[in-house]
Every structure is written in C-alpha cells, then in structure tokens.
Write a protein that holds these residues in place. Structure first.
Motif, mmCIF file in Angstrom:
data_model
loop_
_atom_site.group_PDB
_atom_site.id
_atom_site.type_symbol
_atom_site.label_atom_id
_atom_site.label_comp_id
_atom_site.label_asym_id
_atom_site.label_seq_id
_atom_site.Cartn_x
_atom_site.Cartn_y
_atom_site.Cartn_z
ATOM 1 N N ILE A 20 -7.738 -40.787 81.459
ATOM 2 C CA ILE A 20 -9.288 -40.862 82.016
ATOM 3 C C ILE A 20 -9.737 -42.242 81.959
ATOM 4 C CG2 ILE A 20 -11.375 -40.007 81.836
ATOM 5 C CD1 ILE A 20 -10.192 -37.353 80.738
ATOM 6 N N ILE A 21 -9.548 -42.999 81.046
ATOM 7 C CA ILE A 21 -9.849 -44.456 80.803
ATOM 8 C C ILE A 21 -8.558 -45.168 80.339
ATOM 9 C CG2 ILE A 21 -11.213 -46.240 79.499
ATOM 10 C CD1 ILE A 21 -13.461 -43.962 79.399
ATOM 11 N N PRO A 22 -8.183 -46.068 81.281
ATOM 12 C CA PRO A 22 -6.978 -46.687 80.847
ATOM 13 C C PRO A 22 -7.524 -47.823 79.983
ATOM 14 C CG PRO A 22 -7.473 -46.953 83.161
ATOM 15 C CD PRO A 22 -8.652 -46.231 82.530
ATOM 16 N N SER A 23 -6.478 -48.168 78.909
ATOM 17 C CA SER A 23 -6.629 -49.106 77.937
ATOM 18 C C SER A 23 -5.418 -50.108 78.088
ATOM 19 C CB SER A 23 -6.663 -48.432 76.592
ATOM 20 O OG SER A 23 -5.437 -47.879 76.347
ATOM 21 N N HIS A 24 -5.581 -51.300 77.642
ATOM 22 C CA HIS A 24 -4.727 -52.388 77.380
ATOM 23 C C HIS A 24 -4.619 -52.909 76.254
ATOM 24 C CE1 HIS A 24 -5.421 -52.190 81.985
ATOM 25 N NE2 HIS A 24 -6.748 -52.178 81.633
ATOM 26 N N ARG A 25 -3.409 -53.125 75.779
ATOM 27 C CA ARG A 25 -2.782 -53.693 74.765
ATOM 28 C C ARG A 25 -2.575 -55.183 74.908
ATOM 29 N NH1 ARG A 25 -1.413 -51.706 69.713
ATOM 30 N NH2 ARG A 25 -1.508 -49.400 70.478
ATOM 31 N N ILE A 26 -3.261 -56.051 74.013
ATOM 32 C CA ILE A 26 -2.832 -57.347 73.993
ATOM 33 C C ILE A 26 -2.540 -57.600 72.526
ATOM 34 C CG2 ILE A 26 -3.656 -59.830 74.369
ATOM 35 C CD1 ILE A 26 -5.571 -58.570 76.625
ATOM 36 N N GLY A 27 -1.426 -57.878 72.127
ATOM 37 C CA GLY A 27 -1.055 -58.147 70.653
ATOM 38 C C GLY A 27 -1.284 -56.595 70.183
ATOM 39 N N ASN A 28 -1.849 -56.963 68.858
ATOM 40 C CA ASN A 28 -1.988 -55.626 68.376
ATOM 41 C C ASN A 28 -3.474 -55.044 68.691
ATOM 42 O OD1 ASN A 28 0.385 -55.813 66.845
ATOM 43 N ND2 ASN A 28 -0.534 -57.212 65.079
ATOM 44 N N ARG A 29 -4.149 -55.509 69.450
ATOM 45 C CA ARG A 29 -5.582 -55.103 69.722
ATOM 46 C C ARG A 29 -5.514 -54.159 70.989
ATOM 47 N NH1 ARG A 29 -10.613 -57.765 67.878
ATOM 48 N NH2 ARG A 29 -10.099 -57.995 65.611
ATOM 49 N N ILE A 30 -6.402 -53.273 71.215
ATOM 50 C CA ILE A 30 -6.505 -52.469 72.365
ATOM 51 C C ILE A 30 -7.830 -52.774 73.060
ATOM 52 C CG2 ILE A 30 -7.002 -50.167 73.413
ATOM 53 C CD1 ILE A 30 -5.296 -49.291 70.937
ATOM 54 N N TYR A 31 -8.007 -53.273 74.405
ATOM 55 C CA TYR A 31 -9.027 -53.408 75.095
ATOM 56 C C TYR A 31 -9.265 -52.547 76.166
ATOM 57 C CZ TYR A 31 -8.789 -57.881 72.536
ATOM 58 O OH TYR A 31 -8.772 -58.622 71.602
ATOM 59 N N ILE A 32 -10.488 -52.220 76.729
ATOM 60 C CA ILE A 32 -10.744 -51.443 77.827
ATOM 61 C C ILE A 32 -11.578 -52.227 78.592
ATOM 62 C CG2 ILE A 32 -12.077 -49.497 78.773
ATOM 63 C CD1 ILE A 32 -11.310 -47.945 75.762
ATOM 64 N N LYS A 33 -11.231 -52.419 80.163
ATOM 65 C CA LYS A 33 -12.352 -52.850 81.102
ATOM 66 C C LYS A 33 -13.513 -52.149 81.191
ATOM 67 C CE LYS A 33 -8.318 -55.183 83.965
ATOM 68 N NZ LYS A 33 -7.725 -55.084 85.368
ATOM 69 N N ARG A 34 -14.563 -53.221 81.484
ATOM 70 C CA ARG A 34 -15.635 -52.674 81.693
ATOM 71 C C ARG A 34 -15.877 -51.844 83.000
ATOM 72 N NH1 ARG A 34 -20.898 -53.744 79.876
ATOM 73 N NH2 ARG A 34 -20.173 -55.463 78.687
ATOM 74 N N SER A 35 -15.179 -52.354 84.130
ATOM 75 C CA SER A 35 -15.002 -51.646 85.053
ATOM 76 C C SER A 35 -14.332 -50.248 85.192
ATOM 77 C CB SER A 35 -14.138 -52.449 86.255
ATOM 78 O OG SER A 35 -12.871 -52.566 85.886
ATOM 79 N N ASP A 36 -13.419 -50.093 84.378
ATOM 80 C CA ASP A 36 -13.060 -48.663 84.127
ATOM 81 C C ASP A 36 -13.970 -47.937 83.506
ATOM 82 O OD1 ASP A 36 -10.444 -49.517 85.042
ATOM 83 O OD2 ASP A 36 -9.627 -49.888 83.005
ATOM 84 N N ILE A 37 -14.903 -48.327 82.476
ATOM 85 C CA ILE A 37 -15.981 -47.536 81.949
ATOM 86 C C ILE A 37 -17.110 -47.354 82.945
ATOM 87 C CG2 ILE A 37 -17.827 -47.731 80.328
ATOM 88 C CD1 ILE A 37 -16.022 -49.219 78.429
ATOM 89 N N ASN A 38 -17.394 -48.065 83.698
ATOM 90 C CA ASN A 38 -18.223 -47.971 84.926
ATOM 91 C C ASN A 38 -17.679 -47.186 85.965
ATOM 92 O OD1 ASN A 38 -20.004 -49.745 83.719
ATOM 93 N ND2 ASN A 38 -19.291 -51.570 85.004
ATOM 94 N N ALA A 39 -16.508 -46.905 86.150
ATOM 95 C CA ALA A 39 -15.912 -45.984 87.217
ATOM 96 C C ALA A 39 -16.033 -44.762 86.568
ATOM 97 C CB ALA A 39 -14.548 -46.324 87.453
#
Length: 96
Positions: free
Chosen positions: A71-90
């Motif tokens: 439902i909300i895609p996430s992105h892994r960079i190294g050991n951290r997980i990030y979520i784009k603000r645009s995905d949250i807004n959508a």
C-alpha cells in the motif's frame, strides 16, 4: 506592484471583462506554478519510519502491514528504511 491603466471611454464591456479575466488568470497561474514547484521539491523528500508515523498518525505495526501489503512502498538504503513523502500523500488522497 505594476498597474496598467484602463481607458474606459474606448473600451467595450466585453474588452474590459476580457482584460480583467486575463489579469486574474495570469495571477492564478503564477500562484499555482509556485505552489506546484514547492510541492515537487517537498514530495521527493525521503522520510524515516518515525517521520512517516508522525504524518500518518498510525502505529508502527499498521505502517509495517501497509509496507508489506504494498500500500505504501518503502525504500531500503543501507540498513535504513525510507518512505517517499509523495507515496504518503498519494495514500492519504486515496483514503478520501
């Protein structure tokens, strides 16, 4: 602010209306261009899980379920997980 003088004695009501509407249209276009430009730079922002939780006002488990369900895609960079603000807004827009 620059003002253009109108000469009413040589202007028909249709020309006056057109002039006023063109001015309003130009100002609105300038406003929306600036607004969309600020949104585009804001939406590319990567948020941490904690920041996303504050925006979504949900539990960590709920966000984890949404991520796993896609439902909300996430992105892994190294050991951290990030979520784009645009995905949250959508996601928030789809809810309404």
């Amino acid at each position: 602010m620059k003002s253009n003088r109108l000469h009413f004695y040589q202007t028909t009501p249709e020309e006056l209306t057109s002039t006023i509407l063109n001015g309003v249209d130009n100002k609105l276009q300038e406003f929306f261009d600036k607004f969309l430009k600020s949104l585009n730079t804001e939406e590319d922002e990567l948020l941490t899980i904690e920041e996303a939780l504050k925006i979504l006002k949900c539990s960590n488990q709920t966000l984890w379920n949404w991520r796993k369900a896609g439902i909300i895609p996430s992105h892994r960079i190294g050991n951290r997980i990030y979520i784009k603000r645009s995905d949250i807004n959508a996601k928030l827009i789809k809810q309404n």
